[in-house]
Design a protein around this motif. Structure first.
Motif, PDB file in Angstrom:
ATOM      1  N   GLY A  70       0.783  -1.217   0.000  1.00  0.00           N
ATOM      2  CA  GLY A  70       0.000   0.000   0.000  1.00  0.00           C
ATOM      3  C   GLY A  70       0.819   1.274   0.000  1.00  0.00           C
ATOM      4  N   GLN A  71       0.283   2.272  -0.665  1.00  0.00           N
ATOM      5  CA  GLN A  71       0.769   3.639  -0.506  1.00  0.00           C
ATOM      6  C   GLN A  71      -0.139   4.381   0.481  1.00  0.00           C
ATOM      7  N   ALA A  72      -1.287   3.764   0.747  1.00  0.00           N
ATOM      8  CA  ALA A  72      -2.224   4.297   1.735  1.00  0.00           C
ATOM      9  C   ALA A  72      -2.969   3.126   2.363  1.00  0.00           C
ATOM     10  N   TRP A  73      -3.548   3.391   3.528  1.00  0.00           N
ATOM     11  CA  TRP A  73      -4.380   2.419   4.237  1.00  0.00           C
ATOM     12  C   TRP A  73      -5.736   3.064   4.467  1.00  0.00           C
ATOM     13  N   VAL A  74      -6.794   2.263   4.310  1.00  0.00           N
ATOM     14  CA  VAL A  74      -8.163   2.773   4.423  1.00  0.00           C
ATOM     15  C   VAL A  74      -8.923   2.015   5.500  1.00  0.00           C
ATOM     16  N   THR A  75      -9.720   2.744   6.278  1.00  0.00           N
ATOM     17  CA  THR A  75     -10.629   2.111   7.233  1.00  0.00           C
ATOM     18  C   THR A  75     -11.943   2.888   7.267  1.00  0.00           C
ATOM     19  N   THR A  76     -13.002   2.183   7.687  1.00  0.00           N
ATOM     20  CA  THR A  76     -14.292   2.833   7.949  1.00  0.00           C
ATOM     21  C   THR A  76     -14.610   2.814   9.441  1.00  0.00           C
ATOM     22  N   GLY A  77     -13.653   2.348  10.235  1.00  0.00           N
ATOM     23  CA  GLY A  77     -13.891   2.218  11.660  1.00  0.00           C
ATOM     24  C   GLY A  77     -14.160   0.771  12.043  1.00  0.00           C
TER      25      GLY A  77
ATOM     26  N   LEU B 237      -9.599   7.777   6.317  1.00  0.00           N
ATOM     27  CA  LEU B 237     -10.842   7.430   7.009  1.00  0.00           C
ATOM     28  C   LEU B 237     -12.021   7.747   6.106  1.00  0.00           C
ATOM     29  N   LEU B 238     -12.759   6.705   5.712  1.00  0.00           N
ATOM     30  CA  LEU B 238     -14.009   6.899   4.991  1.00  0.00           C
ATOM     31  C   LEU B 238     -15.110   7.057   6.025  1.00  0.00           C
ATOM     32  N   THR B 239     -15.700   8.234   6.092  1.00  0.00           N
ATOM     33  CA  THR B 239     -16.672   8.541   7.143  1.00  0.00           C
ATOM     34  C   THR B 239     -18.060   8.007   6.790  1.00  0.00           C
ATOM     35  N   GLY B 240     -18.949   8.049   7.798  1.00  0.00           N
ATOM     36  CA  GLY B 240     -20.322   7.605   7.614  1.00  0.00           C
ATOM     37  C   GLY B 240     -20.605   6.247   8.203  1.00  0.00           C
ATOM     38  N   PHE B 241     -19.559   5.565   8.704  1.00  0.00           N
ATOM     39  CA  PHE B 241     -19.724   4.209   9.200  1.00  0.00           C
ATOM     40  C   PHE B 241     -19.223   4.058  10.630  1.00  0.00           C
ATOM     41  N   THR B 242     -19.030   5.157  11.312  1.00  0.00           N
ATOM     42  CA  THR B 242     -18.715   5.149  12.740  1.00  0.00           C
ATOM     43  C   THR B 242     -19.981   5.575  13.486  1.00  0.00           C
ATOM     44  N   PRO B 243     -20.010   5.450  14.800  1.00  0.00           N
ATOM     45  CA  PRO B 243     -21.210   5.844  15.547  1.00  0.00           C
ATOM     46  C   PRO B 243     -21.608   7.312  15.346  1.00  0.00           C
ATOM     47  N   ASP B 244     -20.691   8.143  14.863  1.00  0.00           N
ATOM     48  CA  ASP B 244     -21.028   9.542  14.575  1.00  0.00           C
ATOM     49  C   ASP B 244     -22.034   9.654  13.438  1.00  0.00           C
ATOM     50  N   ARG B 245     -22.035   8.645  12.541  1.00  0.00           N
ATOM     51  CA  ARG B 245     -22.876   8.637  11.345  1.00  0.00           C
ATOM     52  C   ARG B 245     -22.714   9.951  10.582  1.00  0.00           C
ATOM     53  N   GLY B 246     -23.819  10.642  10.337  1.00  0.00           N
ATOM     54  CA  GLY B 246     -23.742  11.862   9.542  1.00  0.00           C
ATOM     55  C   GLY B 246     -23.569  13.135  10.342  1.00  0.00           C
ATOM     56  N   ARG B 247     -23.409  13.024  11.651  1.00  0.00           N
ATOM     57  CA  ARG B 247     -23.354  14.233  12.479  1.00  0.00           C
ATOM     58  C   ARG B 247     -22.204  15.178  12.129  1.00  0.00           C
ATOM     59  N   PRO B 248     -21.044  14.687  11.718  1.00  0.00           N
ATOM     60  CA  PRO B 248     -19.981  15.634  11.353  1.00  0.00           C
ATOM     61  C   PRO B 248     -20.341  16.564  10.198  1.00  0.00           C
ATOM     62  N   LEU B 249     -21.332  16.203   9.388  1.00  0.00           N
ATOM     63  CA  LEU B 249     -21.726  17.055   8.276  1.00  0.00           C
ATOM     64  C   LEU B 249     -22.890  17.978   8.627  1.00  0.00           C
ATOM     65  N   GLU B 250     -23.301  17.990   9.887  1.00  0.00           N
ATOM     66  CA  GLU B 250     -24.422  18.843  10.272  1.00  0.00           C
ATOM     67  C   GLU B 250     -24.051  20.309  10.339  1.00  0.00           C
ATOM     68  N   SER B 251     -22.772  20.603  10.583  1.00  0.00           N
ATOM     69  CA  SER B 251     -22.320  21.991  10.618  1.00  0.00           C
ATOM     70  C   SER B 251     -20.821  22.034  10.381  1.00  0.00           C
ATOM     71  N   LEU B 252     -20.329  23.194  10.023  1.00  0.00           N
ATOM     72  CA  LEU B 252     -18.892  23.370   9.832  1.00  0.00           C
ATOM     73  C   LEU B 252     -18.146  23.100  11.127  1.00  0.00           C
ATOM     74  N   ASP B 253     -18.649  23.626  12.225  1.00  0.00           N
ATOM     75  CA  ASP B 253     -17.978  23.428  13.512  1.00  0.00           C
ATOM     76  C   ASP B 253     -17.922  21.952  13.900  1.00  0.00           C
ATOM     77  N   ALA B 254     -19.025  21.239  13.652  1.00  0.00           N
ATOM     78  CA  ALA B 254     -19.054  19.809  13.992  1.00  0.00           C
ATOM     79  C   ALA B 254     -18.008  19.052  13.187  1.00  0.00           C
ATOM     80  N   PHE B 255     -17.862  19.399  11.928  1.00  0.00           N
ATOM     81  CA  PHE B 255     -16.874  18.700  11.115  1.00  0.00           C
ATOM     82  C   PHE B 255     -15.458  19.051  11.543  1.00  0.00           C
TER      83      PHE B 255
END
Length: 300
Positions: free
Chosen positions: A188-195, A237-255
């Motif tokens: 690998g040149q990179a490693w990927v996880t979804t959590g 990190l591919l987001t959307g599959f941790t317990p946070d789900r979509g909350r990081p995209l609810e606001s700029l500050d959250a992200f």
């Protein structure tokens, strides 16, 4: 540590009815890479529009100039190293060397049985991946390859002139188990996880952070065992599959808060899903675009 922000655009739109505009907009917004899923169909999208990953990326390559492009992720479920290598070499050429191959062992989804076979066990998926990835590496770096393995074979398979990117396009290896992590460390040149999927439903964001910390530590050990410096690998990190789900995209500050926490763990790239209304990836487009253009500056 610097952090890159990327997006994943699911292949659900006809190219001339919104598809092309999304990829162009991703470049305008300054994303580092725009990925797409490489599935024949996927979860709740199974009965709706879903297009092929490599043709979509080929079209995206002709519609953009600077944006890196990639799969997140390809797997052996319905691919063969010989044909995949030829397509990747061609795509890397068309894009002018802007392709990253996200690749993993596959899973139990619809892809696992779409060709009429029984779904592979976790052990068989790992066995196949352990053979698939080294052969793909050879096919993309050598002009002629002959090899006969347990699952895959190549007979004087030619890939001339090879990739634009040398020695080949980069691999971003998705893995959390010991065998997959060894492959990531070696190829690998990179490693990927979804959590950690075991805590997706009932876990907490704090538990997720600790699980990700543990995964990065295991990656470090795998690299040490292969004589490689873990710092050489990008950590995605591919987001959307941790317990946070979509909350990081609810606001700029959250992200910004989410991204800062995961940057401090050692992640070098965070991937967010392009919003899709009435789906698990629904989000406010205006907030999404603010995140794309403003979040990294706030992280400093």
């Amino acid at each position: 540590m610097s952090l890159r922000l990327s997006t994943v655009i699911l292949p659900v739109d006809r190219w001339h009815e919104g598809g092309r505009e999304k990829w162009r907009r991703a470049e305008e917004l300054g994303f580092h890479t725009a990925y797409t899923y490489d599935h024949l169909s996927w979860r709740t999208f199974r009965d709706g529009p879903w297009f092929g990953a490599l043709p979509t990326l080929t079209a995206a390559a002709t519609a953009t100039e600077r944006l890196r492009l990639g799969t997140l992720v390809t797997s052996p479920n319905f691919r063969h190293p010989v044909t995949l290598a030829k397509e990747l070499m061609s795509l890397d050429d068309i894009s002018g060397g802007r392709i990253t191959l996200g690749i993993g062992a596959g899973g139990n989804g619809f892809d696992a049985t779409a060709l009429g076979q029984e779904a592979w066990t976790p052990k068989e998926r790992a066995d196949r991946f352990e053979e698939f990835l080294p052969l793909l590496d050879r096919l993309l770096t050598e002009s002629s390859v002959t090899e006969r393995g347990t699952f895959y074979a190549a007979e004087e398979a030619r890939n001339i002139p090879g990739c634009v990117q040398r020695p080949r396009l980069p691999f971003a290896v998705a893995a959390t188990g010991p065998r997959g992590l060894k492959l990531a460390a070696r190829y690998g040149q990179a490693w990927v996880t979804t959590g950690d999927p075991k805590i997706f439903e009932e876990g907490t964001p704090e538990q997720s952070v600790e699980a990700l910390r543990g995964q990065i530590e295991k990656l470090g050990k795998a690299c040490a065992e292969t004589g490689r410096n873990v710092a050489e690998l990008d950590k995605v990190l591919l987001t959307g599959f941790t317990p946070d789900r979509g909350r990081p995209l609810e606001s700029l500050d959250a992200f910004v808060d989410f991204a800062g926490t995961h940057r401090d763990l050692g992640f070098t790239e965070i991937v967010i899903h392009w919003p899709i209304a009435d789906s698990d990836f629904a989000a406010d487009q205006a907030v999404f675009e603010r995140i794309a253009t403003e979040a990294l500056a706030q992280l400093g």
